[in-house]
Design a protein around this motif. Structure first.
Motif, PDB file in Angstrom:
ATOM      1  N   VAL A 214       0.865  -1.175   0.000  1.00 59.59           N
ATOM      2  CA  VAL A 214       0.000   0.000   0.000  1.00 59.59           C
ATOM      3  C   VAL A 214       0.905   1.230   0.000  1.00 59.59           C
ATOM      4  O   VAL A 214       1.809   1.347   0.819  1.00 59.59           O
ATOM      5  CB  VAL A 214      -0.937  -0.006   1.218  1.00 59.59           C
ATOM      6  CG1 VAL A 214      -1.677   1.340   1.341  1.00 59.59           C
ATOM      7  CG2 VAL A 214      -1.927  -1.145   1.126  1.00 59.59           C
ATOM      8  N   GLY A 215       0.699   2.102  -0.954  1.00 65.79           N
ATOM      9  CA  GLY A 215       1.553   3.284  -1.099  1.00 65.79           C
ATOM     10  C   GLY A 215       2.493   3.199  -2.279  1.00 65.79           C
ATOM     11  O   GLY A 215       3.139   4.211  -2.615  1.00 65.79           O
ATOM     12  N   THR A 216       2.605   2.042  -2.926  1.00 66.28           N
ATOM     13  CA  THR A 216       3.441   1.939  -4.120  1.00 66.28           C
ATOM     14  C   THR A 216       2.948   2.926  -5.177  1.00 66.28           C
ATOM     15  O   THR A 216       1.766   3.008  -5.462  1.00 66.28           O
ATOM     16  CB  THR A 216       3.427   0.508  -4.688  1.00 66.28           C
ATOM     17  OG1 THR A 216       4.060  -0.381  -3.763  1.00 66.28           O
ATOM     18  CG2 THR A 216       4.175   0.439  -6.016  1.00 66.28           C
ATOM     19  N   GLN A 217       3.891   3.688  -5.742  1.00 66.10           N
ATOM     20  CA  GLN A 217       3.558   4.687  -6.763  1.00 66.10           C
ATOM     21  C   GLN A 217       3.139   4.004  -8.062  1.00 66.10           C
ATOM     22  O   GLN A 217       3.678   2.961  -8.427  1.00 66.10           O
ATOM     23  CB  GLN A 217       4.779   5.548  -7.071  1.00 66.10           C
ATOM     24  CG  GLN A 217       5.458   6.172  -5.874  1.00 66.10           C
ATOM     25  CD  GLN A 217       6.786   6.795  -6.299  1.00 66.10           C
ATOM     26  OE1 GLN A 217       6.807   7.847  -6.952  1.00 66.10           O
ATOM     27  NE2 GLN A 217       7.896   6.169  -5.932  1.00 66.10           N
ATOM     28  N   VAL A 218       2.212   4.619  -8.776  1.00 68.39           N
ATOM     29  CA  VAL A 218       1.767   4.104 -10.069  1.00 68.39           C
ATOM     30  C   VAL A 218       1.649   5.291 -11.034  1.00 68.39           C
ATOM     31  O   VAL A 218       1.044   6.308 -10.724  1.00 68.39           O
ATOM     32  CB  VAL A 218       0.406   3.383  -9.973  1.00 68.39           C
ATOM     33  CG1 VAL A 218      -0.040   2.903 -11.346  1.00 68.39           C
ATOM     34  CG2 VAL A 218       0.487   2.205  -9.000  1.00 68.39           C
ATOM     35  N   LEU A 219       2.251   5.122 -12.204  1.00 65.35           N
ATOM     36  CA  LEU A 219       2.095   6.090 -13.292  1.00 65.35           C
ATOM     37  C   LEU A 219       1.587   5.352 -14.509  1.00 65.35           C
ATOM     38  O   LEU A 219       2.198   4.390 -14.970  1.00 65.35           O
ATOM     39  CB  LEU A 219       3.434   6.765 -13.613  1.00 65.35           C
ATOM     40  CG  LEU A 219       3.462   7.661 -14.867  1.00 65.35           C
ATOM     41  CD1 LEU A 219       2.469   8.811 -14.753  1.00 65.35           C
ATOM     42  CD2 LEU A 219       4.874   8.182 -15.125  1.00 65.35           C
TER      43      LEU A 219
END
Length: 221
Positions: A214-219
């Motif tokens: 939870v909190g992993t960045q996604v682009l």
């Protein structure tokens, strides 16, 4: 979770209804034949080609004008630095053109590249920065209000299992209704075939599920 026989989801009935919908309300069925770029299997099926939305469940609907085989050569290793200022919590880059998902671990020592399905049309595609807010093993599925409005015959709820269009694992994004998830229908991978979400083979979503937090960045771009 206990099964309710009266509300059990019938895959056959749902597929038949989806096929009927495609025949009645969409452009005529198109025979598609070719080699799956990720499995090497020959594919031939009748696909209702929609001018707009395609469901994340039911019959496979794709943009039949695309040559999916070219996606193999589109895959390349990305350097994370042009896209992220830091790898804090890890980072995921979804390239909609290559139909590929790149993952970097927080310390930069682990890089993974997975083939994906992507949304079938621009109006269903969302791009930009988000993050993982929830991780679910054995997800259930329910159509969004817009899906239900377009397809009132669809079930209100599909429990976890082989008929579930989100496969074995799902990563909730901060954008409402958007997920990165698995799929039991491997024909979708490498194609424009989703209703907005990003799909992976089940064996790949298991890996990504275990690597992310939870909190992993996604682009998505």
């Amino acid at each position: 979770m206990s099964a309710n026989p009266s509300s059990a989801f019938s895959r056959r009935r749902f597929l038949a209804a989806s096929a009927a919908l495609g025949a009645a309300g969409l452009a005529g069925p198109v025979a598609a034949q070719g080699v799956d770029p990720w499995t090497g299997q020959m594919l031939r099926r009748i696909l209702p080609v929609a001018p707009g939305a395609a469901p994340d469940a039911g019959v496979v609907q794709v943009d039949a004008t695309q040559d999916n085989r070219r996606n193999v050569s589109s895959f390349r290793m990305h350097d994370w630095r042009p896209y992220f200022t830091t790898l804090k919590n890890g980072a995921i880059l979804v390239d909609l053109t290559s139909r590929a998902l790149s993952f970097w671990s927080e310390d930069g020592s682990d890089f993974r590249l997975f083939p994906t399905s992507v949304p079938v049309s621009p109006d269903l595609t969302r791009t930009g920065r988000t993050e993982i807010i929830r991780k679910v093993e054995g997800p259930s599925w329910a159509p969004t209000p817009e899906m239900k409005k377009r397809n009132p015959e669809w079930p209100d709820f599909v429990p976890p299992g082989p008929d579930n269009p989100m496969g074995t694992h799902a990563l909730w994004l901060s954008w409402q209704y958007y997920r990165i998830h698995g799929t039991h229908d491997t024909r979708k991978i490498g194609r424009k075939s989703s209703n907005g979400c990003i799909g992976l083979y089940n064996e790949h979503i298991v890996q990504l599920y275990n690597l992310t937090k939870v909190g992993t960045q996604v682009l998505i771009m």
